[in-house]
Motif scaffolding. Sequence first.
Motif, mmCIF file in Angstrom:
data_model
loop_
_atom_site.group_PDB
_atom_site.id
_atom_site.type_symbol
_atom_site.label_atom_id
_atom_site.label_comp_id
_atom_site.label_asym_id
_atom_site.label_seq_id
_atom_site.Cartn_x
_atom_site.Cartn_y
_atom_site.Cartn_z
ATOM 1 N N ARG A 17 0.836 -1.211 0.000
ATOM 2 C CA ARG A 17 0.000 0.000 0.000
ATOM 3 C C ARG A 17 0.868 1.256 0.000
ATOM 4 N N HIS A 20 2.416 1.764 -3.619
ATOM 5 C CA HIS A 20 1.473 1.820 -4.747
ATOM 6 C C HIS A 20 0.281 2.693 -4.370
ATOM 7 N N PRO A 21 0.527 3.999 -4.111
ATOM 8 C CA PRO A 21 -0.573 4.855 -3.674
ATOM 9 C C PRO A 21 -1.648 5.037 -4.742
ATOM 10 N N ASP A 22 -1.282 4.912 -6.018
ATOM 11 C CA ASP A 22 -2.271 5.072 -7.076
ATOM 12 C C ASP A 22 -3.370 4.022 -6.975
ATOM 13 N N GLU A 23 -3.077 2.856 -6.403
ATOM 14 C CA GLU A 23 -4.070 1.797 -6.250
ATOM 15 C C GLU A 23 -4.839 1.929 -4.932
ATOM 16 N N TYR A 24 -4.184 2.404 -3.877
ATOM 17 C CA TYR A 24 -4.775 2.327 -2.547
ATOM 18 C C TYR A 24 -5.168 3.678 -1.931
ATOM 19 N N ALA A 25 -4.582 4.760 -2.350
ATOM 20 C CA ALA A 25 -4.847 6.066 -1.732
ATOM 21 C C ALA A 25 -6.193 6.614 -2.211
ATOM 22 N N ASP A 27 -8.934 9.496 -3.516
ATOM 23 C CA ASP A 27 -8.807 10.564 -4.501
ATOM 24 C C ASP A 27 -8.468 11.880 -3.803
ATOM 25 N N LYS A 28 -7.886 12.804 -4.569
ATOM 26 C CA LYS A 28 -7.493 14.097 -4.040
ATOM 27 C C LYS A 28 -8.740 14.895 -3.654
#
Length: 102
Positions: A17, A20-25, A27-28
Amino acid sequence: MTKQPKPSQPENPSARRSFHPDEYAPDKGPGRTVSKEEAGNPHGKPVKSRGARGEDQSKGSGAKGMHDLGPRGRSQRPSGTKDACASTGVDPQDPPGKRGRG
Protein backbone atom coordinates in the motif's frame (compact mmCIF):
# COMPACT_ATOMS: atom_id res chain seq x y z
CA MET A 1 32.26 -22.93 4.79
CA THR A 2 29.15 -22.36 2.71
CA LYS A 3 26.76 -19.48 3.19
CA GLN A 4 23.35 -20.25 4.51
CA PRO A 5 20.46 -18.50 2.77
CA LYS A 6 18.92 -15.70 4.80
CA PRO A 7 15.51 -16.44 6.25
CA SER A 8 12.82 -14.59 4.30
CA GLN A 9 11.18 -11.60 5.88
CA PRO A 10 7.63 -11.95 7.12
CA GLU A 11 4.95 -10.70 4.76
CA ASN A 12 4.10 -7.02 5.27
CA PRO A 13 0.80 -6.09 3.60
CA SER A 14 1.19 -2.37 4.35
CA ALA A 15 4.39 -2.22 2.28
CA ARG A 16 2.49 -2.75 -0.95
CA ARG A 17 0.00 0.00 0.00
CA SER A 18 2.88 2.37 0.78
CA PHE A 19 4.60 1.94 -2.56
CA HIS A 20 1.47 1.82 -4.75
CA PRO A 21 -0.57 4.85 -3.67
CA ASP A 22 -2.27 5.07 -7.08
CA GLU A 23 -4.07 1.80 -6.25
CA TYR A 24 -4.78 2.33 -2.55
CA ALA A 25 -4.85 6.07 -1.73
CA PRO A 26 -8.14 7.99 -1.80
CA ASP A 27 -8.81 10.56 -4.50
CA LYS A 28 -7.49 14.10 -4.04
CA GLY A 29 -9.77 16.40 -2.05
CA PRO A 30 -11.16 19.77 -3.14
CA GLY A 31 -8.30 21.76 -1.56
CA ARG A 32 -8.70 25.14 0.09
CA THR A 33 -10.20 28.34 -1.17
CA VAL A 34 -7.84 31.23 -1.90
CA SER A 35 -8.71 34.47 -0.09
CA LYS A 36 -8.86 37.79 -1.92
CA GLU A 37 -5.73 38.94 -0.03
CA GLU A 38 -3.78 36.03 -1.48
CA ALA A 39 -5.12 36.32 -5.01
CA GLY A 40 -2.83 37.87 -7.60
CA ASN A 41 0.59 38.61 -6.13
CA PRO A 42 0.62 36.92 -2.70
CA HIS A 43 3.93 38.54 -1.73
CA GLY A 44 2.73 42.13 -2.04
CA LYS A 45 4.39 44.99 -3.86
CA PRO A 46 8.19 45.18 -3.91
CA VAL A 47 9.59 48.03 -1.83
CA LYS A 48 12.83 49.88 -2.42
CA SER A 49 15.19 49.47 0.52
CA ARG A 50 16.17 52.70 2.25
CA GLY A 51 19.04 51.23 4.27
CA ALA A 52 22.65 51.26 3.17
CA ARG A 53 24.32 48.02 2.16
CA GLY A 54 26.64 46.43 4.70
CA GLU A 55 29.61 46.97 2.40
CA ASP A 56 28.85 50.67 2.23
CA GLN A 57 28.28 51.01 5.97
CA SER A 58 31.62 49.51 6.88
CA LYS A 59 33.61 51.94 4.74
CA GLY A 60 34.05 54.88 7.06
CA SER A 61 30.67 55.18 8.69
CA GLY A 62 32.03 58.18 10.57
CA ALA A 63 30.08 57.41 13.71
CA LYS A 64 31.12 59.55 16.65
CA GLY A 65 33.49 57.73 19.01
CA MET A 66 34.21 54.81 16.68
CA HIS A 67 37.78 54.22 15.49
CA ASP A 68 38.64 51.95 12.57
CA LEU A 69 41.80 49.89 13.08
CA GLY A 70 41.69 48.17 9.71
CA PRO A 71 41.52 44.46 8.93
CA ARG A 72 42.97 41.94 11.42
CA GLY A 73 44.18 38.37 11.22
CA ARG A 74 44.17 35.84 8.42
CA SER A 75 40.48 36.38 7.77
CA GLN A 76 41.03 40.15 7.34
CA ARG A 77 37.88 40.93 9.31
CA PRO A 78 37.36 44.59 10.12
CA SER A 79 38.30 45.70 13.62
CA GLY A 80 38.16 48.85 15.68
CA THR A 81 37.53 50.41 19.05
CA LYS A 82 35.11 52.86 20.56
CA ASP A 83 35.61 55.43 23.25
CA ALA A 84 33.22 56.59 25.94
CA CYS A 85 31.36 59.07 23.75
CA ALA A 86 30.19 56.16 21.54
CA SER A 87 28.09 54.82 24.41
CA THR A 88 24.92 56.31 25.73
CA GLY A 89 26.32 57.29 29.13
CA VAL A 90 25.58 60.70 30.58
CA ASP A 91 29.14 61.62 31.59
CA PRO A 92 31.79 59.81 29.51
CA GLN A 93 35.10 59.49 31.37
CA ASP A 94 37.34 58.46 28.45
CA PRO A 95 38.85 61.35 26.49
CA PRO A 96 37.93 61.05 22.80
CA GLY A 97 40.48 59.30 20.57
CA LYS A 98 42.81 58.21 23.41
CA ARG A 99 41.80 54.57 23.46
CA GLY A 100 44.41 52.01 22.40
CA ARG A 101 44.12 48.84 20.37
CA GLY A 102 42.34 46.18 22.38
